[in-house]
Design a protein around this motif. Structure first.
Motif, mmCIF file in Angstrom:
data_model
loop_
_atom_site.group_PDB
_atom_site.id
_atom_site.type_symbol
_atom_site.label_atom_id
_atom_site.label_comp_id
_atom_site.label_asym_id
_atom_site.label_seq_id
_atom_site.Cartn_x
_atom_site.Cartn_y
_atom_site.Cartn_z
ATOM 1 N N ASP A 174 7.020 3.884 -0.918
ATOM 2 C CA ASP A 174 6.653 2.948 0.151
ATOM 3 C C ASP A 174 7.057 1.515 -0.176
ATOM 4 O O ASP A 174 7.035 0.641 0.693
ATOM 5 C CB ASP A 174 5.143 2.991 0.409
ATOM 6 N N GLN A 175 7.419 1.250 -1.441
ATOM 7 C CA GLN A 175 7.784 -0.106 -1.845
ATOM 8 C C GLN A 175 9.211 -0.404 -1.373
ATOM 9 O O GLN A 175 9.996 0.509 -1.140
ATOM 10 C CB GLN A 175 7.712 -0.242 -3.377
ATOM 11 N N SER A 176 9.507 -1.694 -1.246
ATOM 12 C CA SER A 176 10.856 -2.044 -0.811
ATOM 13 C C SER A 176 11.853 -1.761 -1.946
ATOM 14 O O SER A 176 11.507 -1.831 -3.116
ATOM 15 C CB SER A 176 10.917 -3.516 -0.402
ATOM 16 N N ALA A 177 13.075 -1.440 -1.540
ATOM 17 C CA ALA A 177 14.116 -1.088 -2.516
ATOM 18 C C ALA A 177 14.406 -2.264 -3.443
ATOM 19 O O ALA A 177 14.586 -2.080 -4.642
ATOM 20 C CB ALA A 177 15.382 -0.655 -1.791
ATOM 21 N N GLN A 229 0.831 -1.199 0.000
ATOM 22 C CA GLN A 229 0.000 0.000 0.000
ATOM 23 C C GLN A 229 0.874 1.261 0.000
ATOM 24 O O GLN A 229 1.906 1.305 0.650
ATOM 25 C CB GLN A 229 -0.892 0.003 1.247
ATOM 26 N N GLY A 230 0.453 2.276 -0.749
ATOM 27 C CA GLY A 230 1.203 3.523 -0.825
ATOM 28 C C GLY A 230 1.808 3.716 -2.202
ATOM 29 O O GLY A 230 1.459 3.012 -3.140
ATOM 30 N N GLY A 231 2.695 4.681 -2.304
ATOM 31 C CA GLY A 231 3.328 4.989 -3.590
ATOM 32 C C GLY A 231 4.623 4.242 -3.790
ATOM 33 O O GLY A 231 4.960 3.339 -3.020
#
Ligand SMILES: [Zn+2]
Length: 87
Positions: free
Chosen positions: A56-59, A51-53
């Protein structure tokens, strides 16, 4: 197995041998890659795994996704070039 990157012709991916040797269970080796590839397919359609942009996702996922898109584009370009060379 035949190198999927060059189809057995020899390239950097396979050390110019045209094939890969698989050590251990191929399923265990492939499973996390398949999962990340599936997540990338959804991400390309605008459905990010978390959830989020994008921040916010993992590297690792953003890196994987970017590489997959870039590799897919390269494979498409190579395929088109090979088709052209055949004519
Ligand atoms: Zn190769």
């Amino acid at each position: 197995m035949e190198c999927p990157a060059c189809g057995g012709e020899g390239c950097e991916e396979c050390d110019h041998t045209g094939s890969w040797s698989v050590k251990g269970c191929p399923r265990e080796f492939v499973q996390p890659i398949v999962m990340a590839a599936n997540l990338s397919t959804h991400a390309s359609k605008g459905m990010l795994p978390v959830q989020g942009g994008t921040l916010d996702q993992s590297a690792w996922f953003m890196d994987f996704w970017q590489r997959l898109e870039s590799d897919t584009a390269k494979i498409d370009r190579d395929r088109i070039e090979r088709e052209r060379a055949r004519r």
